[in-house]
Enzyme design. Structure first.
Site, mmCIF file in Angstrom:
data_model
loop_
_atom_site.group_PDB
_atom_site.id
_atom_site.type_symbol
_atom_site.label_atom_id
_atom_site.label_comp_id
_atom_site.label_asym_id
_atom_site.label_seq_id
_atom_site.Cartn_x
_atom_site.Cartn_y
_atom_site.Cartn_z
ATOM 1 N N ASP A 116 0.764 -1.377 0.007
ATOM 2 C CA ASP A 116 0.026 0.021 -0.030
ATOM 3 C C ASP A 116 0.976 1.340 -0.031
ATOM 4 O O ASP A 116 0.284 2.343 0.226
ATOM 5 C CB ASP A 116 -0.949 -0.110 1.256
ATOM 6 N N GLU A 117 2.113 1.263 -0.353
ATOM 7 C CA GLU A 117 2.995 2.588 0.078
ATOM 8 C C GLU A 117 4.202 2.228 -1.224
ATOM 9 O O GLU A 117 4.766 1.228 -1.428
ATOM 10 C CB GLU A 117 3.695 2.382 1.222
#
Length: 441
Positions: A107-108
């Site tokens: 997610d990053e």
């Protein structure tokens, strides 16, 4: 100062990612506290929705504490098929902007906009790129993202944190220290609780305070590498490039104690907590690992390292903790331990489907207000709260709770209104587990 003249490094972070995907796919949970993580007695929180965070729930917190703080939340196991599908869409969008994308986890990621084709890298241009990216991700995935952009990786990540949730912050070139210096020192990478406590003894609480300390004094306090790194970061100096070849070979957690510890029970508890934390990082990166390493620095600064290798990769916090505690038994701590660390190496992209399941007793769900808060995993691990299922008569839904030979299902998907709840025998032949349900389903 920094070497880049433009705010061309972008950092994207999906907001409360695992919990947001669950709320997207489960209409009855939208706007309600949702906590994703291990559901057994030793489980830890992986992600908490913003509704749950208002109660003080955070990542890596023991699930027992999360239940105490937010008893009305929905407690769900992970669905990594769904998370990986969303992550793939997001990473594809980032690579449309630039070939230099550095994923940090599912997610990053960092993006070097300077490597893209014909991008407007003025402050207004970067802001427009960030807004379009956020709009595209929301449209394609139903998930919100926070975006930061700046002249360095450190500042871009701080900017995205400032933007949360669902926002955009661009730090204009030349304004780095003005933005950075009022912030608490914990915003800087590498400054954990122990380092912050040491700096506090010098009266250092903000990044600006650090910038007033001589480099030699920081080196004396923190060591050559950490002291010099902190000296540079406090002055907004970070030359690290965005690397698309980034590949972690290991993930580790360690802590230095203010006083040497001799109590075996306390040392074991600390190792267990570190094992939980390092496994949570492993899971968020979408990896599993084979080799568990324990690092211990003794009272006389002797540093020991002990390792054990499993026959296959794991992402199970219980297994990592068991091995780490076993390795601790080989360390003579009678005269005191000043540092402990737990690491996992031999990383693999293979991830088992039930990352968070850890067994435990279950009870019947109560009324129709939400998933049974004490429900964990059925004894045969077949039904995990939150998992997708299909019933030949009622269609698609998800496990809402279970126990005593029964399983309760809420029949809804991301494309339907909140659905009804029905209970079946745990071995009902009409009910089966399926991979995650997309809107197309």
């Amino acid at each position: 100062m920094t070497t880049r003249p433009r705010a061309s490094i972008l950092h994207l972070d999906l907001d409360a990612f695992f919990a947001a995907v669950e709320q997207r796919d489960k209409p009855s949970l939208r706007g309600r506290p949702v906590i994703v993580g291990g559901l057994g007695p030793r489980g830890v929180v992986s992600t908490a929705s913003y509704e749950a965070r208002r109660f003080g729930v955070r990542s890596a917190m023991p699930m027992s504490e999360a239940r105490s703080r937010c008893p009305n939340a929905a407690f769900l196991g992970g669905r990594f098929g769904a998370y990986r599908a969303v992550s793939a869409v997001v990473m594809d969008e980032l690579r449309r902007l630039s070939p230099l994308v550095e994923p940090l986890s599912l997610d990053e990621a960092f993006v070097d906009l300077g490597a893209g084709d014909d991008l407007d890298l003025s402050v207004s241009g970067v802001r427009a790129i960030g807004e379009r990216l956020r709009d595209t991700i929301r449209t394609k995935t139903g998930i919100t993202a926070s975006v930061g952009a700046a002249t360095s990786k450190t500042l871009a990540k701080i900017a995205s944190e400032q933007a949360k949730p669902d926002g955009l912050v661009v730090i204009e070139p030349g304004s780095e220290t003005e933005m950075l210096h009022p912030l608490p020192i914990r915003v800087l990478p590498g400054v954990g609780p122990a380092t912050a406590a040491r700096l506090a003894r010098l009266g250092v609480k903000s990044v600006g305070d650090v910038a007033q300390v001589e480099e030699s004094e920081l080196v004396d306090l923190l060591g050559e590498a950490s002291g010099r790194n902190l000296f540079l970061l406090a002055r907004a100096h970070d030359e690290r490039p965005v690397s698309s070849e980034r590949a972690s070979k290991s993930i580790s957690v360690e802590d230095t104690f203010d006083r040497d510890i001799t109590d075996p029970a306390l040392l074991s508890a600390l190792v267990t907590r570190m094992a939980d934390k390092v496994t949570e990082r492993l899971v968020r990166a979408g990896h599993s690992g084979r080799t568990v390493t324990l690092k211990a620095r003794l009272h006389d600064f002797t540093t020991l390292s002990r390792s054990a290798t499993l026959p296959g990769p794991t992402d199970d916090a219980r297994e990592v903790s068991r091995l780490a505690v076993q390795l601790l038994k080989d360390v003579d701590a009678s005269n005191g331990v000043r540092l402990l660390g737990v690491g996992i190496s031999g990383l693999s992209d293979w991830v088992q489907d039930d990352l968070f399941t850890s067994g435990g007793d279950v009870r019947e769900p109560g009324d129709d207000d939400g998933p049974d808060l004490d429900a964990a995993v059925h004894a045969d691990r077949r039904w995990v709260p939150g998992m997708d299922v299909m019933h030949t008569e009622h269609g698609a839904g998800w496990v809402w709770g279970g126990g005593l030979g029964r399983v309760t299902v809420r029949f809804e998907t991301s494309a339907t209104p909140p659905g009804p709840v029905r209970t079946f025998a745990a071995d009902d032949p009409q009910l089966s587990a399926i991979s995650h349900i997309s809107e197309a389903d």
